[in-house]
Design an enzyme around this catalytic site. Sequence first.
Site, mmCIF file in Angstrom:
data_model
loop_
_atom_site.group_PDB
_atom_site.id
_atom_site.type_symbol
_atom_site.label_atom_id
_atom_site.label_comp_id
_atom_site.label_asym_id
_atom_site.label_seq_id
_atom_site.Cartn_x
_atom_site.Cartn_y
_atom_site.Cartn_z
ATOM 1 N N ASP A 144 -4.406 11.840 -15.715
ATOM 2 C CA ASP A 144 -3.970 10.486 -15.397
ATOM 3 C C ASP A 144 -4.610 9.554 -16.415
ATOM 4 O O ASP A 144 -5.654 9.876 -16.990
ATOM 5 C CB ASP A 144 -4.457 10.116 -13.988
ATOM 6 C CG ASP A 144 -3.375 9.492 -13.143
ATOM 7 O OD1 ASP A 144 -2.947 8.383 -13.515
ATOM 8 O OD2 ASP A 144 -2.957 10.089 -12.143
ATOM 9 N N ASP B 299 -0.588 5.352 -15.286
ATOM 10 C CA ASP B 299 -0.587 4.651 -14.007
ATOM 11 C C ASP B 299 0.054 3.263 -14.155
ATOM 12 O O ASP B 299 -0.257 2.534 -15.112
ATOM 13 C CB ASP B 299 -2.050 4.510 -13.563
ATOM 14 C CG ASP B 299 -2.189 3.996 -12.152
ATOM 15 O OD1 ASP B 299 -1.725 4.673 -11.229
ATOM 16 O OD2 ASP B 299 -2.765 2.904 -11.972
ATOM 17 N N GLU C 229 4.420 5.940 -14.753
ATOM 18 C CA GLU C 229 4.821 5.523 -13.407
ATOM 19 C C GLU C 229 5.424 4.130 -13.510
ATOM 20 O O GLU C 229 4.740 3.186 -13.908
ATOM 21 C CB GLU C 229 3.596 5.488 -12.487
ATOM 22 C CG GLU C 229 3.926 5.012 -11.092
ATOM 23 C CD GLU C 229 2.694 4.569 -10.295
ATOM 24 O OE1 GLU C 229 2.743 4.640 -9.075
ATOM 25 O OE2 GLU C 229 1.687 4.130 -10.901
ATOM 26 N N HIS D 59 1.062 11.172 -4.253
ATOM 27 C CA HIS D 59 -0.102 10.847 -3.440
ATOM 28 C C HIS D 59 -0.073 9.442 -2.837
ATOM 29 O O HIS D 59 -0.998 9.068 -2.120
ATOM 30 C CB HIS D 59 -1.363 11.005 -4.303
ATOM 31 C CG HIS D 59 -1.368 10.036 -5.450
ATOM 32 N ND1 HIS D 59 -0.487 10.123 -6.503
ATOM 33 C CD2 HIS D 59 -2.120 8.937 -5.699
ATOM 34 C CE1 HIS D 59 -0.698 9.129 -7.339
ATOM 35 N NE2 HIS D 59 -1.689 8.397 -6.872
ATOM 36 N N ASP D 60 0.945 8.653 -3.163
ATOM 37 C CA ASP D 60 1.029 7.301 -2.608
ATOM 38 C C ASP D 60 2.056 7.203 -1.489
ATOM 39 O O ASP D 60 2.199 6.151 -0.869
ATOM 40 C CB ASP D 60 1.440 6.302 -3.701
ATOM 41 C CG ASP D 60 0.359 6.134 -4.749
ATOM 42 O OD1 ASP D 60 -0.826 6.257 -4.401
ATOM 43 O OD2 ASP D 60 0.716 5.899 -5.921
#
Length: 535
Positions: free
Chosen positions: A104, A205, A262, A326-327
């Site tokens: 990430d 991110d 993202e 994961h969100d």
Amino acid sequence: MEHQQPEPWIWWKHGVIYHIYPRSFMDSNGDGVGDIQGIISKLNYLSDLGVDGIWLSPVFLSPMVDFGYDVSDYREIDPVYGTMDDFKMLIDKAHGLGIRVISDMILNHTSDQHPWFLESMASKENPKRNWYIWKDGNKSGPPNNWKTTVGGSAWELDETTGQYYCHSFFKEQPDLNWRNPALSEAFFTEVKFWLDIGVDGFRLDVINFIVKDKKFRNNPYFFGIPVFQRHIFTRNRPKSHKIVRELRKLVDQYDNRVIVGEIYTLPPGNSKIAASYLSNGSGMHMAFDFSLIFRHWSARKYYECINDGYRYIPEKGWPCNVLSNHDLFRSIDRFPWRHNKVEKAKVAAALLLTLKGTPFIYYGEEIGMRNAKIKYRDIQDPLGKRFWPFFSGRDKARTPMQWNSGKNTGFTAGNPWLPVNADALKRNVENQEKDKNSILNFYRMLIKIHKSHIALQQGRWVPLIAGQHGILAFARIHNEERIVVVLNFTGRKKRIFLAEHNFGCVLFSTHRKYEEIFYFQNLWIFPFEVSVYKA
Ligand code: NOJ
């Protein structure tokens, strides 16, 4: 049709990628938190699953306000996950198995404990002051109406200097100032550090947040209602594309590296905006647009979303597909109704693994892991703490990977940082390995098929049945190789006619025997059937 030269195999384009939330994957030292040695101990599992790459949510040094998405040193591994040597060992061992490692990378903000921010806070004159976004307030308070994604104003007052700093997330995550060349130069040095260590790429991110309006104009509201802010001046500013292109240039100095970003939009799932960051081959290699995630369970809706998404992918761009992360909630629990969840999860997985574009699997999805029921006292996610009882946060999709029926499902010898799901005794890797109809074996088979068919990796996408009557059928074609995929989204039997292809030989099916031949002109499709044919 002109003969297409097959592209050389490109791991991030033609392979399958697996997303690991390191806190929850495997704990090697009994502290209850997953770690890098834990991941290393499960590399054989990942290799058997057949994945070509793993993306790790952040393992950098962090105060863990947002579990690693608040970085205090980009060159250190947080001790809870291990050491730099562990990380290097992970890269070596993964590479030994033909698995690449994506890290990430958080460009939008750091932790408020990052030395850059501590300096920036120190005084208005500090040389790093403008590495972050500082502004005087107006008479009534913050400089403008910008809001965070986690509730409240995006401005935090610093009493010492009397100015406000901008933060798109929690106040402990101050936003960097990407309009400042000194900052971008320093940040690119951090990126280069990881490229030199040997990571195979980065997941960027909230990359579309990184540049804010120069004039600090107020954001307008949807329907004039202040809670629904349209982030016109805080997201997708033209300069963010430019920065991504600069990053791409840096990454391109190394062989075979990838950047996948993202792109979070409101409403979510905007394929057009996501695709704009591909800059026709000079931006990111791929962009998550999340469009499939926010679709209702309907073959027609899925078709429209997929077809729309492809329209925006530029000639030199490449799509990627994802069902959860994961969100968000676990994909299997987003499908409506309590019955037939596993069947629906298989239909969705088949789609993920046969569509055009790189499939990303979120850990646990391959065993059909469910949303956990998190009690108030167990909440770890700061969002859950803030919004309880209206929203319990993201912990429900971050519970420990379910390995076996032993203590703590084999995840840890200690106390897991989040409780193990109640269903782990039954739903786990060990049990599913033994069951030939399990969702795990379904993923394994389809990944194998994906790996062995160039049409699934590189082929054109040709829709055959566009979701009518709950059926989605399409072909993937590369020269002579033609794969036909037929998916029944419903619990009812349906009949299909595929005029374009006469017959197919079963490569994989939930209902038909391997290598049996079927004519497509008048074919009954079973409820929730998944069939992949060679046509
Ligand atoms: C997106 C990440 O996926 C999420 O977990 C995080 O909270 C925010 N960005 C802020 O970094």
